[in-house]
Write a protein that holds these residues in place. Structure first.
Motif, PDB file in Angstrom:
ATOM      1  N   UNK A 197      34.173  88.986  28.201  1.00 28.95           N
ATOM      2  CA  UNK A 197      33.520  88.159  27.224  1.00 28.95           C
ATOM      3  C   UNK A 197      32.578  88.875  26.327  1.00 28.95           C
ATOM      4  N   UNK A 198      31.784  89.631  26.707  1.00 26.91           N
ATOM      5  CA  UNK A 198      30.639  90.351  25.858  1.00 26.91           C
ATOM      6  C   UNK A 198      31.619  91.188  24.551  1.00 26.91           C
ATOM      7  N   UNK A 199      32.553  91.941  25.256  1.00 19.90           N
ATOM      8  CA  UNK A 199      33.057  92.885  24.516  1.00 19.90           C
ATOM      9  C   UNK A 199      34.045  91.871  23.510  1.00 19.90           C
ATOM     10  N   UNK A 200      34.565  90.888  23.767  1.00 17.07           N
ATOM     11  CA  UNK A 200      35.494  90.280  23.014  1.00 17.07           C
ATOM     12  C   UNK A 200      34.485  89.562  21.844  1.00 17.07           C
ATOM     13  N   UNK A 201      33.404  88.967  22.047  1.00 15.36           N
ATOM     14  CA  UNK A 201      32.405  88.289  21.180  1.00 15.36           C
ATOM     15  C   UNK A 201      31.997  89.327  20.188  1.00 15.36           C
ATOM     16  N   UNK A 202      31.571  90.731  20.586  1.00 14.87           N
ATOM     17  CA  UNK A 202      31.016  91.788  19.784  1.00 14.87           C
ATOM     18  C   UNK A 202      32.159  92.164  18.765  1.00 14.87           C
ATOM     19  N   UNK A 203      33.348  92.464  19.297  1.00 13.89           N
ATOM     20  CA  UNK A 203      34.286  93.023  18.401  1.00 13.89           C
ATOM     21  C   UNK A 203      34.503  92.069  17.373  1.00 13.89           C
ATOM     22  N   UNK A 204      34.855  90.709  17.620  1.00 17.62           N
ATOM     23  CA  UNK A 204      35.482  90.043  16.818  1.00 17.62           C
ATOM     24  C   UNK A 204      34.058  89.711  15.733  1.00 17.62           C
ATOM     25  N   UNK A 205      32.978  89.512  16.351  1.00 24.42           N
ATOM     26  CA  UNK A 205      31.656  89.490  15.175  1.00 24.42           C
ATOM     27  C   UNK A 205      31.943  90.485  14.111  1.00 24.42           C
ATOM     28  N   UNK A 206      32.066  91.638  14.818  1.00 23.29           N
ATOM     29  CA  UNK A 206      32.181  93.019  13.939  1.00 23.29           C
ATOM     30  C   UNK A 206      33.160  92.772  12.995  1.00 23.29           C
ATOM     31  N   UNK A 218      41.571  93.352  25.395  1.00 22.93           N
ATOM     32  CA  UNK A 218      42.329  93.727  24.395  1.00 22.93           C
ATOM     33  C   UNK A 218      43.297  92.803  24.007  1.00 22.93           C
ATOM     34  N   UNK A 219      44.039  92.204  24.899  1.00 22.50           N
ATOM     35  CA  UNK A 219      44.870  91.297  24.666  1.00 22.50           C
ATOM     36  C   UNK A 219      44.388  90.180  23.668  1.00 22.50           C
ATOM     37  N   UNK A 220      43.270  89.638  23.790  1.00 22.47           N
ATOM     38  CA  UNK A 220      42.300  88.648  22.807  1.00 22.47           C
ATOM     39  C   UNK A 220      42.292  89.197  21.414  1.00 22.47           C
ATOM     40  N   UNK A 221      41.781  90.612  21.542  1.00 20.58           N
ATOM     41  CA  UNK A 221      41.584  91.206  20.214  1.00 20.58           C
ATOM     42  C   UNK A 221      42.869  91.372  19.448  1.00 20.58           C
ATOM     43  N   UNK A 249      33.923  90.066  11.475  1.00 25.79           N
ATOM     44  CA  UNK A 249      33.536  89.094  10.408  1.00 25.79           C
ATOM     45  C   UNK A 249      34.020  87.661  10.997  1.00 25.79           C
ATOM     46  N   UNK A 250      34.083  87.548  12.095  1.00 21.17           N
ATOM     47  CA  UNK A 250      34.443  86.164  12.715  1.00 21.17           C
ATOM     48  C   UNK A 250      33.320  85.415  12.942  1.00 21.17           C
ATOM     49  N   UNK A 251      33.255  83.931  12.888  1.00 21.30           N
ATOM     50  CA  UNK A 251      32.242  83.295  13.034  1.00 21.30           C
ATOM     51  C   UNK A 251      32.795  82.353  14.437  1.00 21.30           C
ATOM     52  N   UNK A 252      32.204  82.228  15.597  1.00 15.38           N
ATOM     53  CA  UNK A 252      32.476  81.621  16.837  1.00 15.38           C
ATOM     54  C   UNK A 252      32.142  80.109  16.639  1.00 15.38           C
ATOM     55  N   UNK A 253      32.988  79.098  16.756  1.00 16.72           N
ATOM     56  CA  UNK A 253      32.665  77.557  16.779  1.00 16.72           C
ATOM     57  C   UNK A 253      33.238  76.972  17.624  1.00 16.72           C
ATOM     58  N   UNK A 254      32.983  75.666  18.085  1.00 15.92           N
ATOM     59  CA  UNK A 254      33.408  74.905  18.993  1.00 15.92           C
ATOM     60  C   UNK A 254      34.887  74.405  18.301  1.00 15.92           C
TER      61      UNK A 254
END
Length: 262
Positions: A221-230, A196-199, A232-237
């Motif tokens: 981490x899975x929940x962070x990734x799933x929600x941020x993808x939802x 939640x803090x990250x989101x 509209x975020x794209x994960x990058x290095x």
């Protein structure tokens, strides 16, 4: 648009905002900073290597992990592979890179960015130049021995940097990467709270700071990734976040969090 080279004067308002923000957030860090957007904006597309994602056009966010690898890092790598996400790992030399060389090799082999978090996590602003050089160069050499490549990025412990640190980093070919989103996962093992803090702090061009050595982090981490993808975020290095800008040794990169992100 101001220049990204360390030590150059920028527009007075931008310089004051960047300096004030950094002092308030990190304390003890006196170096000027460059945002990902600034790095991209000043790059010449004709002579810079572009990442596969154009973060000037899509909403990017960088997931970074400090102080590993550790016993939970293989599970984290499984999650990142499953989610098709690349991250940036700032590795500690002593008791981590030395203890888990196969994990370091796997991080690099699976396309993640391998970066430097010093040898023993000493606060670099408390050290003289030779001590800073030792903390960084030992980890550079240890990582290169395993991966065949020295990192181009480093993160100073606690985000504390100054002119001496920047000078040594430049000498060693290292840019400095700070962050704009932190779950303070060193203070809790509550995975739901970490998530939640990250989101709550997420924003475009953001850099997320997590640690793959604490018990509550990898499960979050899975929940962070799933929600941020939802969202509209794209994960990058981190290098992809800056592209087509080139990483400049010695420069301090830190995103500025907008008051409201859409």
């Amino acid at each position: 648009m101001f220049r990204t080279e360390p030590g150059r004067r920028r527009g007075p308002v931008l310089a004051l905002l960047a300096a004030a923000s950094l002092v308030l957030t990190l304390g003890g860090c006196a170096a000027d900073t460059v945002t990902p957007a600034d790095a991209r904006g000043e790059a010449k597309a004709a002579d810079a290597a572009r990442g596969s994602v154009d973060c000037a056009k899509v909403k990017c966010i960088a997931l970074t992990f400090d102080a590993g690898p550790g016993k939970d890092t293989p599970r984290l790598l499984d999650i990142l592979k499953e989610k098709n996400v690349k991250a940036t790992f700032f590795l500690l030399g002593e008791k981590h890179v030395k203890r888990y060389p196969e994990v370091v090799k796997r991080i690099a082999g699976e396309g993640h960015e391998v970066a430097n978090h010093t040898w023993s996590h000493r606060i670099l602003t408390d050290l003289d130049a030779s001590e800073v050089r030792d903390e960084l160069s030992r980890t550079q050499d240890a990582i290169a021995k395993i991966t065949g490549r020295k990192p181009t990025l480093m993160r100073p412990p606690q985000g504390r940097t100054d002119g001496t640190v920047s000078d040594v980093a430049r000498e060693l070919g290292l840019a400095q990467v700070l962050w704009s989103i932190t779950a303070k996962d060193y203070s809790t093992e509550d995975s739901a709270l970490i998530r939640q803090r990250v989101l709550d702090q997420a924003h475009g061009d953001g850099i997320i700071l997590l640690h793959d050595i604490y018990g509550g982090t990898v499960p979050a981490v899975p929940g962070i990734i799933d929600e941020l993808k939802r969202r509209g975020y794209t994960f990058v290095t981190v290098p992809q976040l800056l592209a087509p800008g080139k990483v400049e040794p010695g420069t301090v990169y830190r995103p500025e969090k907008p008051e409201q992100d859409d």
